[in-house]
Design a protein around this motif. Structure first.
Motif, PDB file in Angstrom:
ATOM      1  N   LEU A  33     -11.830 -28.089  -3.137  1.00 38.07           N
ATOM      2  CA  LEU A  33     -12.093 -27.537  -4.471  1.00 38.07           C
ATOM      3  C   LEU A  33     -12.769 -26.176  -4.379  1.00 38.07           C
ATOM      4  O   LEU A  33     -12.401 -25.240  -5.076  1.00 38.07           O
ATOM      5  CB  LEU A  33     -12.980 -28.512  -5.278  1.00 38.07           C
ATOM      6  N   GLN A  34     -13.772 -26.068  -3.482  1.00 37.26           N
ATOM      7  CA  GLN A  34     -14.462 -24.786  -3.359  1.00 37.26           C
ATOM      8  C   GLN A  34     -13.531 -23.730  -2.784  1.00 37.26           C
ATOM      9  O   GLN A  34     -13.610 -22.555  -3.147  1.00 37.26           O
ATOM     10  CB  GLN A  34     -15.736 -24.921  -2.512  1.00 37.26           C
ATOM     11  N   ALA A  35     -12.663 -24.143  -1.851  1.00 41.01           N
ATOM     12  CA  ALA A  35     -11.725 -23.183  -1.274  1.00 41.01           C
ATOM     13  C   ALA A  35     -10.830 -22.611  -2.379  1.00 41.01           C
ATOM     14  O   ALA A  35     -10.405 -21.465  -2.315  1.00 41.01           O
ATOM     15  CB  ALA A  35     -10.882 -23.856  -0.203  1.00 41.01           C
ATOM     16  N   GLN A  36     -10.582 -23.433  -3.406  1.00 41.31           N
ATOM     17  CA  GLN A  36      -9.710 -22.992  -4.487  1.00 41.31           C
ATOM     18  C   GLN A  36     -10.453 -22.174  -5.544  1.00 41.31           C
ATOM     19  O   GLN A  36      -9.944 -21.173  -6.029  1.00 41.31           O
ATOM     20  CB  GLN A  36      -9.090 -24.231  -5.137  1.00 41.31           C
ATOM     21  N   TYR A  37     -11.688 -22.600  -5.876  1.00 40.15           N
ATOM     22  CA  TYR A  37     -12.350 -22.023  -7.050  1.00 40.15           C
ATOM     23  C   TYR A  37     -13.585 -21.164  -6.763  1.00 40.15           C
ATOM     24  O   TYR A  37     -14.156 -20.595  -7.681  1.00 40.15           O
ATOM     25  CB  TYR A  37     -12.766 -23.146  -8.015  1.00 40.15           C
ATOM     26  N   HIS A  38     -14.052 -21.131  -5.526  1.00 41.24           N
ATOM     27  CA  HIS A  38     -15.297 -20.392  -5.255  1.00 41.24           C
ATOM     28  C   HIS A  38     -15.186 -18.940  -5.730  1.00 41.24           C
ATOM     29  O   HIS A  38     -14.133 -18.315  -5.573  1.00 41.24           O
ATOM     30  CB  HIS A  38     -15.620 -20.426  -3.752  1.00 41.24           C
ATOM     31  N   PRO A  39     -16.264 -18.410  -6.328  1.00 41.37           N
ATOM     32  CA  PRO A  39     -16.231 -17.026  -6.830  1.00 41.37           C
ATOM     33  C   PRO A  39     -15.788 -16.002  -5.774  1.00 41.37           C
ATOM     34  O   PRO A  39     -15.261 -14.947  -6.130  1.00 41.37           O
ATOM     35  CB  PRO A  39     -17.673 -16.772  -7.262  1.00 41.37           C
ATOM     36  N   ASP A  40     -15.984 -16.307  -4.492  1.00 48.84           N
ATOM     37  CA  ASP A  40     -15.521 -15.381  -3.454  1.00 48.84           C
ATOM     38  C   ASP A  40     -14.010 -15.185  -3.525  1.00 48.84           C
ATOM     39  O   ASP A  40     -13.495 -14.156  -3.110  1.00 48.84           O
ATOM     40  CB  ASP A  40     -15.893 -15.918  -2.062  1.00 48.84           C
ATOM     41  N   ARG A  41     -13.311 -16.211  -4.049  1.00 47.91           N
ATOM     42  CA  ARG A  41     -11.849 -16.097  -4.151  1.00 47.91           C
ATOM     43  C   ARG A  41     -11.452 -15.126  -5.258  1.00 47.91           C
ATOM     44  O   ARG A  41     -10.323 -14.689  -5.344  1.00 47.91           O
ATOM     45  CB  ARG A  41     -11.244 -17.472  -4.460  1.00 47.91           C
ATOM     46  N   ALA A  48     -13.056 -11.937 -16.799  1.00 52.25           N
ATOM     47  CA  ALA A  48     -12.828 -13.260 -17.393  1.00 52.25           C
ATOM     48  C   ALA A  48     -12.570 -14.294 -16.292  1.00 52.25           C
ATOM     49  O   ALA A  48     -13.123 -15.394 -16.322  1.00 52.25           O
ATOM     50  CB  ALA A  48     -11.653 -13.197 -18.360  1.00 52.25           C
ATOM     51  N   GLU A  49     -11.728 -13.907 -15.338  1.00 50.27           N
ATOM     52  CA  GLU A  49     -11.432 -14.826 -14.239  1.00 50.27           C
ATOM     53  C   GLU A  49     -12.678 -15.097 -13.405  1.00 50.27           C
ATOM     54  O   GLU A  49     -12.918 -16.220 -12.963  1.00 50.27           O
ATOM     55  CB  GLU A  49     -10.342 -14.232 -13.345  1.00 50.27           C
ATOM     56  N   LYS A  50     -13.467 -14.046 -13.169  1.00 50.21           N
ATOM     57  CA  LYS A  50     -14.714 -14.208 -12.401  1.00 50.21           C
ATOM     58  C   LYS A  50     -15.623 -15.222 -13.083  1.00 50.21           C
ATOM     59  O   LYS A  50     -16.203 -16.082 -12.430  1.00 50.21           O
ATOM     60  CB  LYS A  50     -15.452 -12.866 -12.311  1.00 50.21           C
ATOM     61  N   ARG A  51     -15.737 -15.085 -14.405  1.00 47.69           N
ATOM     62  CA  ARG A  51     -16.643 -15.961 -15.140  1.00 47.69           C
ATOM     63  C   ARG A  51     -16.154 -17.409 -15.080  1.00 47.69           C
ATOM     64  O   ARG A  51     -16.921 -18.338 -14.889  1.00 47.69           O
ATOM     65  CB  ARG A  51     -16.760 -15.475 -16.596  1.00 47.69           C
ATOM     66  N   LEU A  52     -14.846 -17.567 -15.206  1.00 48.69           N
ATOM     67  CA  LEU A  52     -14.285 -18.913 -15.153  1.00 48.69           C
ATOM     68  C   LEU A  52     -14.509 -19.541 -13.772  1.00 48.69           C
ATOM     69  O   LEU A  52     -14.893 -20.709 -13.655  1.00 48.69           O
ATOM     70  CB  LEU A  52     -12.792 -18.862 -15.502  1.00 48.69           C
ATOM     71  N   ALA A  53     -14.290 -18.741 -12.729  1.00 43.88           N
ATOM     72  CA  ALA A  53     -14.502 -19.244 -11.360  1.00 43.88           C
ATOM     73  C   ALA A  53     -15.953 -19.670 -11.169  1.00 43.88           C
ATOM     74  O   ALA A  53     -16.250 -20.693 -10.549  1.00 43.88           O
ATOM     75  CB  ALA A  53     -14.115 -18.178 -10.349  1.00 43.88           C
ATOM     76  N   LEU A  54     -16.877 -18.865 -11.723  1.00 43.73           N
ATOM     77  CA  LEU A  54     -18.300 -19.189 -11.628  1.00 43.73           C
ATOM     78  C   LEU A  54     -18.578 -20.535 -12.294  1.00 43.73           C
ATOM     79  O   LEU A  54     -19.275 -21.391 -11.734  1.00 43.73           O
ATOM     80  CB  LEU A  54     -19.121 -18.073 -12.286  1.00 43.73           C
ATOM     81  N   GLN A  55     -17.990 -20.739 -13.471  1.00 47.83           N
ATOM     82  CA  GLN A  55     -18.236 -21.993 -14.197  1.00 47.83           C
ATOM     83  C   GLN A  55     -17.635 -23.193 -13.470  1.00 47.83           C
ATOM     84  O   GLN A  55     -18.259 -24.243 -13.374  1.00 47.83           O
ATOM     85  CB  GLN A  55     -17.662 -21.890 -15.622  1.00 47.83           C
ATOM     86  N   ILE A  56     -16.431 -22.997 -12.936  1.00 48.72           N
ATOM     87  CA  ILE A  56     -15.793 -24.119 -12.244  1.00 48.72           C
ATOM     88  C   ILE A  56     -16.555 -24.462 -10.963  1.00 48.72           C
ATOM     89  O   ILE A  56     -16.861 -25.629 -10.696  1.00 48.72           O
ATOM     90  CB  ILE A  56     -14.312 -23.800 -11.927  1.00 48.72           C
ATOM     91  N   ALA A  57     -16.884 -23.435 -10.175  1.00 49.45           N
ATOM     92  CA  ALA A  57     -17.587 -23.683  -8.911  1.00 49.45           C
ATOM     93  C   ALA A  57     -18.949 -24.329  -9.174  1.00 49.45           C
ATOM     94  O   ALA A  57     -19.415 -25.178  -8.402  1.00 49.45           O
ATOM     95  CB  ALA A  57     -17.751 -22.383  -8.130  1.00 49.45           C
ATOM     96  N   THR A  58     -19.587 -23.924 -10.277  1.00 49.15           N
ATOM     97  CA  THR A  58     -20.870 -24.519 -10.658  1.00 49.15           C
ATOM     98  C   THR A  58     -20.685 -26.007 -10.952  1.00 49.15           C
ATOM     99  O   THR A  58     -21.451 -26.849 -10.488  1.00 49.15           O
ATOM    100  CB  THR A  58     -21.446 -23.794 -11.884  1.00 49.15           C
TER     101      THR A  58
ATOM    102  N   ALA B 479     -23.053 -16.449  -7.523  1.00 48.45           N
ATOM    103  CA  ALA B 479     -22.800 -16.443  -6.085  1.00 48.45           C
ATOM    104  C   ALA B 479     -23.587 -15.355  -5.357  1.00 48.45           C
ATOM    105  O   ALA B 479     -23.670 -15.356  -4.129  1.00 48.45           O
ATOM    106  CB  ALA B 479     -21.307 -16.286  -5.814  1.00 48.45           C
ATOM    107  N   ASP B 480     -24.175 -14.411  -6.095  1.00 43.56           N
ATOM    108  CA  ASP B 480     -25.059 -13.415  -5.478  1.00 43.56           C
ATOM    109  C   ASP B 480     -26.487 -13.936  -5.382  1.00 43.56           C
ATOM    110  O   ASP B 480     -27.373 -13.235  -4.898  1.00 43.56           O
ATOM    111  CB  ASP B 480     -25.087 -12.128  -6.318  1.00 43.56           C
ATOM    112  N   GLY B 481     -26.727 -15.134  -5.902  1.00 42.35           N
ATOM    113  CA  GLY B 481     -28.081 -15.679  -5.921  1.00 42.35           C
ATOM    114  C   GLY B 481     -28.893 -15.124  -7.075  1.00 42.35           C
ATOM    115  O   GLY B 481     -30.111 -15.229  -7.077  1.00 42.35           O
ATOM    116  N   LEU B 482     -28.219 -14.514  -8.064  1.00 40.71           N
ATOM    117  CA  LEU B 482     -28.929 -13.920  -9.197  1.00 40.71           C
ATOM    118  C   LEU B 482     -28.964 -14.883 -10.374  1.00 40.71           C
ATOM    119  O   LEU B 482     -27.973 -15.538 -10.692  1.00 40.71           O
ATOM    120  CB  LEU B 482     -28.255 -12.622  -9.624  1.00 40.71           C
ATOM    121  N   LEU B 483     -30.114 -14.899 -11.026  1.00 36.00           N
ATOM    122  CA  LEU B 483     -30.331 -15.836 -12.129  1.00 36.00           C
ATOM    123  C   LEU B 483     -30.050 -15.184 -13.473  1.00 36.00           C
ATOM    124  O   LEU B 483     -30.400 -14.034 -13.698  1.00 36.00           O
ATOM    125  CB  LEU B 483     -31.792 -16.304 -12.104  1.00 36.00           C
ATOM    126  N   SER B 484     -29.425 -15.927 -14.366  1.00 31.51           N
ATOM    127  CA  SER B 484     -29.426 -15.519 -15.770  1.00 31.51           C
ATOM    128  C   SER B 484     -29.839 -16.726 -16.593  1.00 31.51           C
ATOM    129  O   SER B 484     -29.560 -17.859 -16.218  1.00 31.51           O
ATOM    130  CB  SER B 484     -28.070 -14.970 -16.202  1.00 31.51           C
TER     131      SER B 484
END
Lengths: 176, 618
Positions: A33-41, A48-58, B479-484
């Protein structure tokens, strides 16, 4: 990127919703799952995609933490079954359990006061044994659908985890 | 013979084009830039072939900025305008650095101090940006194109304010930050990939000014940080400083000027470096008053006088192992990173704890930049399916202030990022319309022992009976370790929410305003708010002045003291009135009236730092 935020943690990790869990399969699914959704990807993707990836990985991290910990997993199963564990409100515990708690606290306080790290480590090992037993009991109760008793076990475990934390803090204080 | 690739008319070969991305190690002492070319990472040297860029910036009176070796060459002549080790000031206030021996004049600003130079007042962010800009130019010249982005490394133990400051410095230098990457993690990537390492590894990273330790589990294509710990105020600089104090004692010197201090610190660093290869060294220096210092220093003496510093690294090392629930025997290897790990007694201490010699087969100066370059290559999208996954953690717990000045932890340290946690709050009194929220970072129980990240107030809560309002505060660490932090008022069905980035750049008032603007309805009484803000600002200035007078009032003579007292009274009078502009004017006048006092206090703090710190460190 599609992701079902409404899915249960068990569904997300493709595991049956029960206490017993396949730890190896859990780890493997987590990494997939992380390999697929981690923000590094999505580091070079749009906002928008970055934000979605952040939410999913979280969400994936949260679900993994819950499924990995026996106490959190038990609590989550009870929540799914609509049972409130009342950890903040219900402090009525069986007398023998409370007596045991007092004994633990006395022993920890004694070892802490004398800075006896070895004693603290021994207490920690003993406590972890007790936690392991209680977790097994919680699993049995959940699998047998005895949910009210399972909620009591969750509340007891909460107490023991606090003790574990206290011993950890005492060891740190003595060592450092 | 290679086949020529011919693309169809109208279709460019762009999707396969290599995107230029770099890794930057923004170090306390030295900085580097590296990139991946034809599959392997390499540091990019300057025109003279040197990979290291000393993290030194000189500011001249005519506004000219010099970075690196030429700036370093000026530091003995012009120490006050030559900024070294600026990383130590990132995201830090004046009270954090009061005990450090530096030749600089500081001004305190909300959240972060600034430095007074011949070219004007510079924030640590601006100084760091000057270093980053030099590296960016070097990279673009050497790679022949514009950069898509950069991975910038930070100490794993950096807190939120320090990370935010680093990211801002990169933005100021015109860099697109692909990711802030923890230094030990970067080193693990470079080491792990080069050696096809599998198992649990510890990275021991002792840099110029920071110490990090990370415990990582490496398995095929995954770098998973299990725990991290450290000390963001411990590094090679401290060894230099200890040696400098030893020199003062041996030569019976005191009250040196800034130039002599800088000269002796340079000699100390040289002696430390020599002793990594030799058993004895000679320290000679000629001070500005003609005094000649000539001292012999043996490796044994050096190790004795710095043993407590080495010991200070063992504590975080043990803590990280405990957090990862591992014993030293379960660790497969210890990777040494940072120039300071060249010191033999550092290596010996690590070997002793783990029962085996640490891994030193890589260049401790370059490994972080190389790892960052590899990660930048992946993040820029240059790698195919064979790339790797990096799972990192936050180094310090995040929490909220609760009753009695205690901290309730919301996100525990060593949680894998990105992570989020929500907490629901309610009102305490009937009709309560505001609620104070104080965000903290650290492990200690008391608010006063943790770092304050943000303090804001939720205003405009609709009047309800106590306990009826439901305010959900969400912490999100990216992922940068930054808080919001975002807050949502849910009880009325009309949820309002706003994201707040706690940062030195935003004052608490600004954060409060952002939040209150989202919470309250349009048409609010702006004047009333302006007045309230002016009063709060003036109040804090008066408080700060009184505290300073209490501790250092003896620095002023009677006339000077009377002038300050009179201006304090004038501010108070203005505060009693309803004129926001008048309050601001009087507060500004108080600021002016206390400038000489502030400068004297700074001198005192610096001289205390130079002389008063030795006994504790012995």
């Amino acid at each position: 990127m599609t992701f079902d935020f409404a899915a249960s943690h068990f569904d997300l990790f493709e595991q049956p919703a029960r206490f017993a869990i396949d730890a190896r399969a859990l780890d493997a699914r987590y990494r997939a799952l992380q390999a697929q959704y981690h923000p590094d990807r999505y580091a070079s993707a749009g906002d928008a995609e970055k934000r979605l990836a952040l939410q999913i990985a979280t969400r994936v991290n949260e679900a993994y933490q819950i499924l990995k910990s026996p106490l959190a997993r038990g609590r989550y199963l009870l929540t799914l079954a609509g049972v409130d564990t009342q950890e903040e409100t219900n402090t009525a515990m069986p007398m023998d359990f409370l007596m045991g708690q007092m004994e633990w606290r006395e022993q920890i306080a004694e070892a802490r006061a004398s800075g006896n790290v070895e004693r603290l480590e021994a207490l920690n090992t003993e406590l972890r044994g007790e936690i392991g037993d209680l977790e097994a009991e919680l699993g049995d109760l959940l699998d047998a659908d005895r949910l009210a008793e399972a909620a009591v076990a969750v509340r007891k475990l909460r107490f023991l985890e606090k003790l574990d934390q206290e011993i950890g803090d005492a060891i740190e204080a003595a060592l450092f | 013979m290679a086949l020529l690739q011919i693309s169809e008319p109208g279709l460019s070969a762009a999707p396969h084009q290599h995107r230029l991305a770099v890794g930057i190690d923004l170090g306390t002492t030295n900085s580097l830039v590296a990139t991946v070319r034809s599959g392997s990472a390499a540091c990019l040297p300057d025109e003279a072939g040197r990979a290291l860029l000393p993290s030194v910036v000189h500011y001249a009176a005519d506004g000219a900025v010099t970075v690196g070796y030429p700036a370093q060459a000026r530091q003995n002549q012009d120490p006050a305008n030559t900024v070294v080790s600026v990383k130590r000031f990132m995201g830090r206030g004046l009270h954090d650095v009061a005990d450090a021996a530096t030749p600089y004049r500081f001004v305190d600003e909300p959240g972060m101090l600034k430095l007074v130079t011949a070219a004007g007042v510079k924030s640590p962010v601006a100084v760091s940006a000057d270093i980053l800009r030099t590296l960016k130019t070097r990279a673009e010249q050497s790679l022949g194109g514009e950069l898509v982005g950069a991975v910038i490394t930070v100490p794993a133990y950096f807190d939120d304010a320090q990370r935010q400051a680093t990211k801002d410095a990169a933005a100021l230098a015109g860099l697109n930050v692909l990711r802030l990457l923890n230094e030990p993690t970067a080193a693990a990537i470079a080491y792990g990939l080069d050696n096809a390492a599998e198992g649990v590894y510890v990275v021991y990273d002792l840099g110029g000014g920071t110490f990090d330790v990370s415990v990582l589990e490496l398995s095929r294509g995954v770098f998973e940080v299990r725990a991290t710990s450290g000390d963001s105020r411990l590094g090679g600089d401290d060894f230099d400083h200890r040696l400098y104090c030893w020199m003062l004692e041996q030569a019976d010197l005191r009250n040196l000027g800034a130039r002599d201090t800088r000269l002796l610190l340079t000699r100390a660093r040289e002696a430390k470096e020599t002793l990594s290869e030799h058993d004895v060294t000679q320290i000679t220096a000629k001070l500005s008053d003609g005094t000649v210092i000539d001292l012999e220093l043996t490796a044994e003496t050096f190790q004795q006088i710095t043993a407590h510093l080495v010991q200070k690294t063992i504590v975080p090392l043990r803590r990280a192992l405990r957090d990862a629930r591992l014993t030293p025997e379960q660790v497969k290897g210890v990777v040494m990173v940072g120039g300071a790990t060249r010191m033999p007694h550092v290596r010996r201490a690590v070997a002793e704890l783990f029962g085996r010699p640490p891994l030193t087969n890589l260049d401790p100066d370059k490994v972080v930049a190389l790892g960052a370059a590899m990660q930048a290559d992946v993040l820029a999208g240059n790698k195919g399916d064979d790339d790797w996954l990096l799972l990192d953690v936050i180094p310090l717990s995040l929490g909220l202030e609760t009753m009695g000045g205690l901290v309730e932890k919301i996100i525990p340290r060593n949680s894998t990022i990105p992570t989020a946690r929500a907490q629901e709050f309610t009102t305490f009194k009937d009709g309560q319309s505001a609620m104070a929220i104080h965000v903290l970072q650290g492990e200690r129980e008391l608010v006063s022992d943790c770092r304050s990240l943000a303090r804001f107030e939720l205003r405009g809560i609709p009047p309800m009976v106590a306990g009826a309002a439901r305010i959900r505060v969400t912490f999100q660490v990216d992922a940068d370790g930054l808080l919001s932090v975002s807050a949502t008022e849910q009880s009325t069905g009309v949820a309002a929410s706003v994201a707040v980035k706690p940062s030195y750049g935003l004052s608490d008032d600004e954060i409060a305003r952002m939040l209150s603007e989202s919470m309250t309805h349009a048409g609010d009484d702006l004047l009333a708010r302006k007045l309230a803000e002016a009063r709060v600002e003036a109040e804090s200035l008066v408080d700060a002045t009184s505290a300073a007078l209490d501790s250092d009032g003896d620095l002023l003579d009677h006339a000077e003291r009377a002038a300050v007292d009179a201006q304090v009274a004038a501010v108070r009078t203005a505060m009693a009135g309803d004129d926001a502009d008048r309050i601001r004017q009087q507060a500004e006048a108080l600021n002016q009236a206390t400038q000489v006092f502030a400068a004297r206090r700074m001198d005192r703090a610096v001289s205390r730092g130079l002389t008063g710190h030795k006994i504790e460190e012995l």
